[in-house]
Design a protein around this motif. Sequence first.
Motif, PDB file in Angstrom:
ATOM      1  N   LEU A   1       0.850  -1.200   0.000  1.00  0.00           N
ATOM      2  CA  LEU A   1       0.000   0.000   0.000  1.00  0.00           C
ATOM      3  C   LEU A   1       0.879   1.241   0.000  1.00  0.00           C
ATOM      4  N   ARG A   2       2.024   1.104   0.606  1.00  0.00           N
ATOM      5  CA  ARG A   2       3.096   2.086   0.464  1.00  0.00           C
ATOM      6  C   ARG A   2       4.343   1.296   0.089  1.00  0.00           C
ATOM      7  N   SER A   3       5.209   1.882  -0.714  1.00  0.00           N
ATOM      8  CA  SER A   3       6.399   1.110  -1.074  1.00  0.00           C
ATOM      9  C   SER A   3       7.372   1.094   0.099  1.00  0.00           C
ATOM     10  N   SER A   4       8.246   0.105   0.073  1.00  0.00           N
ATOM     11  CA  SER A   4       9.054  -0.195   1.257  1.00  0.00           C
ATOM     12  C   SER A   4      10.539  -0.205   0.922  1.00  0.00           C
ATOM     13  N   GLY A   5      10.903   0.649  -0.048  1.00  0.00           N
ATOM     14  CA  GLY A   5      12.263   0.584  -0.592  1.00  0.00           C
ATOM     15  C   GLY A   5      13.349   1.228   0.244  1.00  0.00           C
ATOM     16  N   GLY A   6      13.013   2.074   1.232  1.00  0.00           N
ATOM     17  CA  GLY A   6      14.043   2.712   2.048  1.00  0.00           C
ATOM     18  C   GLY A   6      14.416   4.095   1.540  1.00  0.00           C
TER      19      GLY A   6
ATOM     20  N   PRO B   1      17.245  -1.045   2.659  1.00  0.00           N
ATOM     21  CA  PRO B   1      16.642  -1.493   1.406  1.00  0.00           C
ATOM     22  C   PRO B   1      15.600  -2.590   1.634  1.00  0.00           C
ATOM     23  N   GLY B   2      14.390  -2.180   1.900  1.00  0.00           N
ATOM     24  CA  GLY B   2      13.295  -3.134   2.079  1.00  0.00           C
ATOM     25  C   GLY B   2      12.842  -3.692   0.739  1.00  0.00           C
ATOM     26  N   PRO B   3      11.798  -4.531   0.762  1.00  0.00           N
ATOM     27  CA  PRO B   3      11.308  -5.136  -0.480  1.00  0.00           C
ATOM     28  C   PRO B   3      10.961  -4.073  -1.518  1.00  0.00           C
ATOM     29  N   GLY B   4      11.493  -4.234  -2.703  1.00  0.00           N
ATOM     30  CA  GLY B   4      11.199  -3.294  -3.793  1.00  0.00           C
ATOM     31  C   GLY B   4      12.274  -2.249  -4.010  1.00  0.00           C
ATOM     32  N   ALA B   5      13.301  -2.241  -3.171  1.00  0.00           N
ATOM     33  CA  ALA B   5      14.320  -1.188  -3.260  1.00  0.00           C
ATOM     34  C   ALA B   5      14.936  -1.117  -4.668  1.00  0.00           C
ATOM     35  N   LEU B   6      15.338  -2.260  -5.201  1.00  0.00           N
ATOM     36  CA  LEU B   6      16.015  -2.248  -6.511  1.00  0.00           C
ATOM     37  C   LEU B   6      15.086  -1.738  -7.601  1.00  0.00           C
ATOM     38  N   VAL B   7      13.872  -2.252  -7.615  1.00  0.00           N
ATOM     39  CA  VAL B   7      12.917  -1.852  -8.652  1.00  0.00           C
ATOM     40  C   VAL B   7      12.599  -0.359  -8.535  1.00  0.00           C
ATOM     41  N   ARG B   8      12.439   0.115  -7.306  1.00  0.00           N
ATOM     42  CA  ARG B   8      12.136   1.545  -7.104  1.00  0.00           C
ATOM     43  C   ARG B   8      13.302   2.420  -7.608  1.00  0.00           C
ATOM     44  N   CYS B   9      14.524   1.986  -7.362  1.00  0.00           N
ATOM     45  CA  CYS B   9      15.690   2.740  -7.850  1.00  0.00           C
ATOM     46  C   CYS B   9      15.651   2.861  -9.360  1.00  0.00           C
ATOM     47  N   LEU B  10      15.477   1.708 -10.008  1.00  0.00           N
ATOM     48  CA  LEU B  10      15.591   1.678 -11.469  1.00  0.00           C
ATOM     49  C   LEU B  10      14.409   2.356 -12.152  1.00  0.00           C
ATOM     50  N   ASN B  11      13.270   2.403 -11.458  1.00  0.00           N
ATOM     51  CA  ASN B  11      12.080   3.039 -12.043  1.00  0.00           C
ATOM     52  C   ASN B  11      11.967   4.518 -11.705  1.00  0.00           C
ATOM     53  N   SER B  12      12.824   5.001 -10.806  1.00  0.00           N
ATOM     54  CA  SER B  12      12.672   6.399 -10.412  1.00  0.00           C
ATOM     55  C   SER B  12      13.196   7.316 -11.513  1.00  0.00           C
ATOM     56  N   LYS B  13      12.675   8.529 -11.529  1.00  0.00           N
ATOM     57  CA  LYS B  13      13.101   9.490 -12.548  1.00  0.00           C
ATOM     58  C   LYS B  13      13.641  10.739 -11.870  1.00  0.00           C
ATOM     59  N   PRO B  14      14.923  11.111 -12.050  1.00  0.00           N
ATOM     60  CA  PRO B  14      15.898  10.342 -12.820  1.00  0.00           C
ATOM     61  C   PRO B  14      16.224   9.031 -12.106  1.00  0.00           C
ATOM     62  N   LYS B  15      16.698   8.083 -12.883  1.00  0.00           N
ATOM     63  CA  LYS B  15      17.008   6.752 -12.373  1.00  0.00           C
ATOM     64  C   LYS B  15      18.115   6.822 -11.320  1.00  0.00           C
ATOM     65  N   LEU B  16      17.953   6.076 -10.249  1.00  0.00           N
ATOM     66  CA  LEU B  16      19.015   5.947  -9.246  1.00  0.00           C
ATOM     67  C   LEU B  16      19.780   4.679  -9.587  1.00  0.00           C
ATOM     68  N   GLU B  17      21.054   4.831  -9.837  1.00  0.00           N
ATOM     69  CA  GLU B  17      21.865   3.723 -10.348  1.00  0.00           C
ATOM     70  C   GLU B  17      22.599   3.031  -9.191  1.00  0.00           C
TER      71      GLU B  17
END
Length: 242
Positions: free
Chosen positions: A6-11, A25-41
């Motif tokens: 219900l809320r993302s848990s990426g940290g 880095p909770g569940p979804g951290a990697l996906v949230r990084c790569l999908n963020s704009k600008p992308k967090l590498e």
Amino acid sequence: MVTKQLRSSGGVWLSVGKTNLYIDPGPGALVRCLNSKPKLEPSMLDAILLTHKHLDHSGDVNVLIEAMTEGGFKKRGVLFAPKDALDEDPVVLKYLRNYVEKVEVLKENSEYRIGEIQFSTAQKHQHRVETYGINFKISPHTISLIADTKFFPDLPTLYRGEILIIHVVRLKPVVDEPIEHLSIEDVKTIVKKVKPRLTILTHFGMTMIKAKPWVVAAELEKELGLRVIAASDGMKIDLEEV
Ligand SMILES: [Zn+2]
């Protein structure tokens, strides 16, 4: 909140000059990084920090170590974590620990440094597993992060940053609660004492979400006469503008 997303848990991604630190880095951290704009590498990360081993704070730690080290091909970065995240029932896979340059064990009342980011722990939190809040010194700024804990009288005095990030799970306190977390009542006590320039509420449980965190934050701000905001997914705070 985490299992339903219900809320993302990426940290939290903290970036200071050329130094990048990932916190919890909770569940979804990697996906949230790569999908963020600008992308967090993630291959730009210098370190990953776990305040404690609970899954909502560490679920993606292994895949993020993979990403930081480009699948282990580039030995780099530091992992900061409490001892119990590494020893008994560890959340960090052993074969990945060689991928990073260094594993630094977090201890009570200790100072650490990664590039341009200096930080220290306070005393252990009251939270079943070994848990630390963090005081960041990013001159000229100070940021305190109060990670999961049950309230205890010394808590406000330990975290005096001008920006205060608080994990507040509950709207109202629960007596004899088995899972130890802070409530809005506790936040009031802390903020009244510390008087931060900016308080950021985050890590909400269902009672907070139902009460609309931004409404709760606005009420707190009015009552305390200090700036209080509620974190939202993907929120970015510029330290220069606080
Ligand atoms: Zn926890």
